[in-house]
Design a protein around this motif. Sequence first.
Motif, PDB file in Angstrom:
ATOM      1  N   ASP A   1       1.022  -1.361   0.570  1.00  0.00           N
ATOM      2  CA  ASP A   1      -0.004  -0.514   0.023  1.00  0.00           C
ATOM      3  C   ASP A   1       0.388   0.994   0.140  1.00  0.00           C
ATOM      4  O   ASP A   1       0.471   2.422  -1.128  1.00  0.00           O
ATOM      5  CB  ASP A   1      -0.582  -0.156   1.338  1.00  0.00           C
ATOM      6  CG  ASP A   1      -2.074  -0.667   0.850  1.00  0.00           C
ATOM      7  OD1 ASP A   1      -2.464  -1.709  -0.204  1.00  0.00           O
ATOM      8  OD2 ASP A   1      -2.714  -1.533   2.345  1.00  0.00           O
ATOM      9  N   ASN A   2       1.829   1.151   1.022  1.00  0.00           N
ATOM     10  CA  ASN A   2       3.080   2.224   0.377  1.00  0.00           C
ATOM     11  C   ASN A   2       3.826   2.572   0.063  1.00  0.00           C
ATOM     12  O   ASN A   2       3.683   4.096  -0.425  1.00  0.00           O
ATOM     13  CB  ASN A   2       3.719   1.971   1.982  1.00  0.00           C
ATOM     14  CG  ASN A   2       3.438   2.347   3.462  1.00  0.00           C
ATOM     15  OD1 ASN A   2       2.282   3.211   3.694  1.00  0.00           O
ATOM     16  ND2 ASN A   2       3.859   1.617   4.028  1.00  0.00           N
ATOM     17  N   LEU A   3       3.812   1.308  -1.161  1.00  0.00           N
ATOM     18  CA  LEU A   3       4.518   1.744  -2.821  1.00  0.00           C
ATOM     19  C   LEU A   3       3.527   2.223  -3.026  1.00  0.00           C
ATOM     20  O   LEU A   3       3.883   3.159  -4.454  1.00  0.00           O
ATOM     21  CB  LEU A   3       4.991   0.114  -2.945  1.00  0.00           C
ATOM     22  CG  LEU A   3       5.648  -0.494  -1.861  1.00  0.00           C
ATOM     23  CD1 LEU A   3       6.606  -1.964  -2.955  1.00  0.00           C
ATOM     24  CD2 LEU A   3       7.151  -0.004  -2.293  1.00  0.00           C
ATOM     25  N   LYS A   4       2.723   1.224  -3.353  1.00  0.00           N
ATOM     26  CA  LYS A   4       1.565   2.452  -4.785  1.00  0.00           C
ATOM     27  C   LYS A   4       1.003   3.464  -3.636  1.00  0.00           C
ATOM     28  O   LYS A   4       0.929   4.774  -4.981  1.00  0.00           O
ATOM     29  CB  LYS A   4      -0.002   1.624  -4.209  1.00  0.00           C
ATOM     30  CG  LYS A   4      -0.586   2.071  -5.680  1.00  0.00           C
ATOM     31  CD  LYS A   4      -2.599   0.806  -5.464  1.00  0.00           C
ATOM     32  CE  LYS A   4      -3.191   1.424  -6.143  1.00  0.00           C
ATOM     33  NZ  LYS A   4      -4.437   0.731  -6.274  1.00  0.00           N
ATOM     34  N   ARG A   5       1.390   4.061  -3.179  1.00  0.00           N
ATOM     35  CA  ARG A   5       0.746   5.505  -2.164  1.00  0.00           C
ATOM     36  C   ARG A   5       1.793   6.693  -2.780  1.00  0.00           C
ATOM     37  O   ARG A   5       1.651   7.442  -3.460  1.00  0.00           O
ATOM     38  CB  ARG A   5       0.119   5.999  -0.976  1.00  0.00           C
ATOM     39  CG  ARG A   5       0.011   7.046  -0.450  1.00  0.00           C
ATOM     40  CD  ARG A   5       0.090   6.899   1.109  1.00  0.00           C
ATOM     41  NE  ARG A   5       1.333   6.444   2.060  1.00  0.00           N
ATOM     42  CZ  ARG A   5       2.318   6.937   1.733  1.00  0.00           C
ATOM     43  NH1 ARG A   5       2.778   7.936   2.094  1.00  0.00           N
ATOM     44  NH2 ARG A   5       3.362   6.640   3.014  1.00  0.00           N
ATOM     45  N   LEU A   6       3.021   6.067  -2.740  1.00  0.00           N
ATOM     46  CA  LEU A   6       4.835   6.850  -3.016  1.00  0.00           C
ATOM     47  C   LEU A   6       4.193   6.639  -4.577  1.00  0.00           C
ATOM     48  O   LEU A   6       4.640   8.014  -5.262  1.00  0.00           O
ATOM     49  CB  LEU A   6       5.383   6.016  -2.984  1.00  0.00           C
ATOM     50  CG  LEU A   6       5.796   5.846  -0.670  1.00  0.00           C
ATOM     51  CD1 LEU A   6       6.789   5.474  -0.348  1.00  0.00           C
ATOM     52  CD2 LEU A   6       6.039   8.069  -0.600  1.00  0.00           C
ATOM     53  N   ARG A   7       4.024   5.953  -5.060  1.00  0.00           N
ATOM     54  CA  ARG A   7       4.079   5.859  -6.596  1.00  0.00           C
ATOM     55  C   ARG A   7       3.447   6.449  -7.655  1.00  0.00           C
ATOM     56  O   ARG A   7       3.649   7.932  -8.465  1.00  0.00           O
ATOM     57  CB  ARG A   7       3.873   4.505  -7.911  1.00  0.00           C
ATOM     58  CG  ARG A   7       3.447   4.570  -9.287  1.00  0.00           C
ATOM     59  CD  ARG A   7       3.875   2.744  -9.246  1.00  0.00           C
ATOM     60  NE  ARG A   7       2.395   2.319  -8.797  1.00  0.00           N
ATOM     61  CZ  ARG A   7       1.168   2.828  -9.253  1.00  0.00           C
ATOM     62  NH1 ARG A   7       1.043   3.438 -10.293  1.00  0.00           N
ATOM     63  NH2 ARG A   7       0.075   1.368  -8.799  1.00  0.00           N
ATOM     64  N   GLN A   8       1.398   6.755  -6.516  1.00  0.00           N
ATOM     65  CA  GLN A   8       0.210   7.469  -7.134  1.00  0.00           C
ATOM     66  C   GLN A   8       0.968   8.914  -6.536  1.00  0.00           C
ATOM     67  O   GLN A   8       0.386   9.864  -7.976  1.00  0.00           O
ATOM     68  CB  GLN A   8      -0.469   7.137  -6.817  1.00  0.00           C
ATOM     69  CG  GLN A   8      -1.158   5.646  -7.080  1.00  0.00           C
ATOM     70  CD  GLN A   8      -2.798   4.667  -6.556  1.00  0.00           C
ATOM     71  OE1 GLN A   8      -2.705   5.224  -5.602  1.00  0.00           O
ATOM     72  NE2 GLN A   8      -2.755   4.447  -7.836  1.00  0.00           N
ATOM     73  N   ALA A   9       1.777   9.672  -5.312  1.00  0.00           N
ATOM     74  CA  ALA A   9       2.044  11.122  -5.403  1.00  0.00           C
ATOM     75  C   ALA A   9       2.966  11.034  -6.337  1.00  0.00           C
ATOM     76  O   ALA A   9       2.393  12.475  -6.462  1.00  0.00           O
ATOM     77  CB  ALA A   9       2.480  10.247  -3.941  1.00  0.00           C
TER      78      ALA A   9
END
Length: 81
Positions: A15-23
Amino acid sequence: MNMEQKLRRDRCMGDNLKRLRQARGLSQEKLCAELQRRGCDIGRTTYAKYESGELNIRVSVLMELKRIYSCEYDEFFAGLE
């Protein structure tokens, strides 16, 4: 004797990987292209498995993501305490 073992799921930073990428406004494809440009041989399918928790992320990939995102390692582990 049954030799089959059930693997216990470890904590997932997907979830953190996805959040950072999308940000950063990056698609998985664009992120993987940048990782490959930087010497990390990783495809979108593999990266998607990191985000879904199906695979553990390699340290070399995590180090490169830290550079791409200009973040601290703590951001990858947020909320996993």
